[in-house]
Design an enzyme around this catalytic site. Sequence first.
Site, short mmCIF file in Angstrom:
data_model
loop_
_atom_site.label_atom_id
_atom_site.label_comp_id
_atom_site.label_asym_id
_atom_site.label_seq_id
_atom_site.Cartn_x
_atom_site.Cartn_y
_atom_site.Cartn_z
N SER A 117 0.80 -1.21 0.00
CA SER A 117 0.00 0.00 0.00
C SER A 117 0.84 1.27 0.00
O SER A 117 1.65 1.49 -0.89
CB SER A 117 -0.96 -0.03 1.18
N HIS A 118 0.69 2.08 1.05
CA HIS A 118 1.34 3.39 1.10
C HIS A 118 2.78 3.31 1.60
O HIS A 118 3.47 4.32 1.66
CB HIS A 118 0.54 4.30 2.02
C1 VG1 Z 1 -3.75 2.28 8.13
C2 VG1 Z 1 -4.94 3.20 8.26
C3 VG1 Z 1 -6.23 2.40 8.13
C4 VG1 Z 1 -6.22 1.61 6.82
C5 VG1 Z 1 -4.96 0.75 6.75
C6 VG1 Z 1 -4.82 0.03 5.43
O1 VG1 Z 1 -3.76 1.35 9.20
O2 VG1 Z 1 -4.93 3.89 9.48
O3 VG1 Z 1 -7.32 3.27 8.19
O4 VG1 Z 1 -7.35 0.80 6.72
O5 VG1 Z 1 -3.81 1.57 6.91
O6 VG1 Z 1 -4.76 0.94 4.37
P1 VG1 Z 1 -2.86 1.54 10.51
O7 VG1 Z 1 -3.09 0.29 11.31
O8 VG1 Z 1 -1.46 1.74 10.05
O9 VG1 Z 1 -3.39 2.77 11.18
V1 VG1 Z 1 -3.91 0.57 2.97
O10 VG1 Z 1 -4.02 1.90 1.85
O11 VG1 Z 1 -2.46 0.18 3.60
O12 VG1 Z 1 -4.75 -0.74 2.42
CO CO Z 2 -3.50 1.45 0.04
#
Ligand code: VG1
Ligand code: CO
Length: 547
Positions: A117-118
């Site tokens: 993801s990010h």
């Molecule tokens: C983060 C965000 C959460 C999101 C998750 C997956 O999780 O806060 O809202 O659903 O990433 O997003 P965390 O546990 O790091 O707060 V993605 O774009 O990685 O699918």
């Molecule tokens: Co993502």
Amino acid sequence: MSVNVVATTPVEGQKPGTSGLRKQTRVFMEPGYLENFVQSIFDAVGGPGGDLTGKTLTLGGDGRYFNKRAIQTIVKMAAANGASRVLVGQNGILSTPAASAVIRARRTDGGLILSASHNPGGADGDFGLKYNIPAGGPAPESVTEAIHKRTQEITEYRVLEAGDVDISTCGESTLGGMTVEVIDPVAIYTELMRELFDFAAIRALFASGFTLRFDAMHAVTGPYAKAILEGELGAPEGSVMNATPLPDFGGGHPDPNPVYAKELMDLIMGPDAPDFAAASDGDGDRNMILGRGVYVTPSDSLAVLTANAQLAPGYKGGLAGVARSMPTSRAADRVAEKLGIKAFETPTGWKFFGTLLDAGLVTLCGEESAGTGSNHVREKDGLWAVLLWLNILAERRQPVAEILEAHWRDYGRDYYTRHDYEGVDKAAAEALMDDLRAGLGSLPGQSFAGLTVSAADDFAYQDPVDGSTARQQGIRIFFAENARAVFRLSGTGTVGATLRVYLERFVDDPALLAGDPQEMLAEVIGAAGEIAQIGARLGRDAPDVRT
Ligand code: VG1
Ligand code: CO
């Protein structure tokens, strides 16, 4: 072609309850690591011994380093485990929402999505893999538990001994007894968007001189945004920037927020700002929405979309309800109340929306972390959010700032910010949370930075559809002054710990609607810092990211 059965050892590192595995790329590249996790998934979702006979799978990823190698390994393993067909995105590309769309449209028995993801990519970045269920969404806890259990006991994996499959051209080929079907990664998704939105109206908007900048951050949405925004909708060429997916995302951090998408942020706040700008993340499921001179917080975006969705053809019949993750501001709830539709508050993570969407209880969902989506797929969807905004703008023909201000006049404003302390000491962060939890009972009635605590708890959730429960989902502290602070530890990082502090305050005095969030939230920020002793415990005097 023969099947190799390779003796192996358990997989380290899948956190129970998470839908996949996210690790440093180098860990994923260690011999057998990827294979062990893939076999664990097959063992958990297939028949005995990972038997996938008669099953079809969707497979693709965000194009980051190791994506193509991993795809080759996975198709050979799927063939060795008896799968009948694998649908692979051309060149290994499928955004997360597009993978969800393909799983649903082609009715495959779920899919494997390769992405962290990010998180940054590259040999020194992160890699990830998750299994999505046949409904198209992240696997629920029952399935992730089964996978996790298998990772602890696995002793062998199966892989076909074969040369690499050509995934650069669309079409079918065979691998052992299995068909590999390379598909256009954009086509099914584009078709779905065409059904939901009034493309002609958006085309007319662009034809009238409306300007857009979309930052794909060198990640997976580039080809989708090019095909839809520039190709279908007629935005001038160059409207999509950083459009070519790169294995290391150009060295950037593909997280669409004001800090990591700074170039776009500077543009929208500057003299040459376009009318509208947006960005997405590594795997295309997140969105950041900007209008000339204005950043729309994801919480506000969800509320505005809920109030205006009916302007788009796909939602003209109205919404069944709206769901938001607990740390997301309550702005969407206010709209739901006015519309007379249901509102749900779920733990962080998209999987909790799946049951509500499947049961038809909600139409839109959103998270404060720049995730917004609807019942069209079972993932959040970055480009979908951009298109819904564009459809609304095409109908209302007002600047984004004006739409937002009108919204606040109607509903009041939930000032909102999230402060992230990244890469902090894990033990210190865990101790901070444990102590907060232990002290919750004594907080009500106490005052901090001029605010008085009215209630405090550790968020627990019971799914209204399947009855499953989730505990310890974040500490909520409510203040009598219509404010709230939430604390939780990130579950997606791979190094140390990340503390997320979510801060909000509701204001409906018309004279106070145009303030700066950090200033308007100064007392809440102060109170949260005092209560959790953030500075002293983490050795940080400021957060790394404020969104
Ligand atoms: C983060 C965000 C959460 C999101 C998750 C997956 O999780 O806060 O809202 O659903 O990433 O997003 P965390 O546990 O790091 O707060 V993605 O774009 O990685 O699918
Ligand atoms: Co993502």
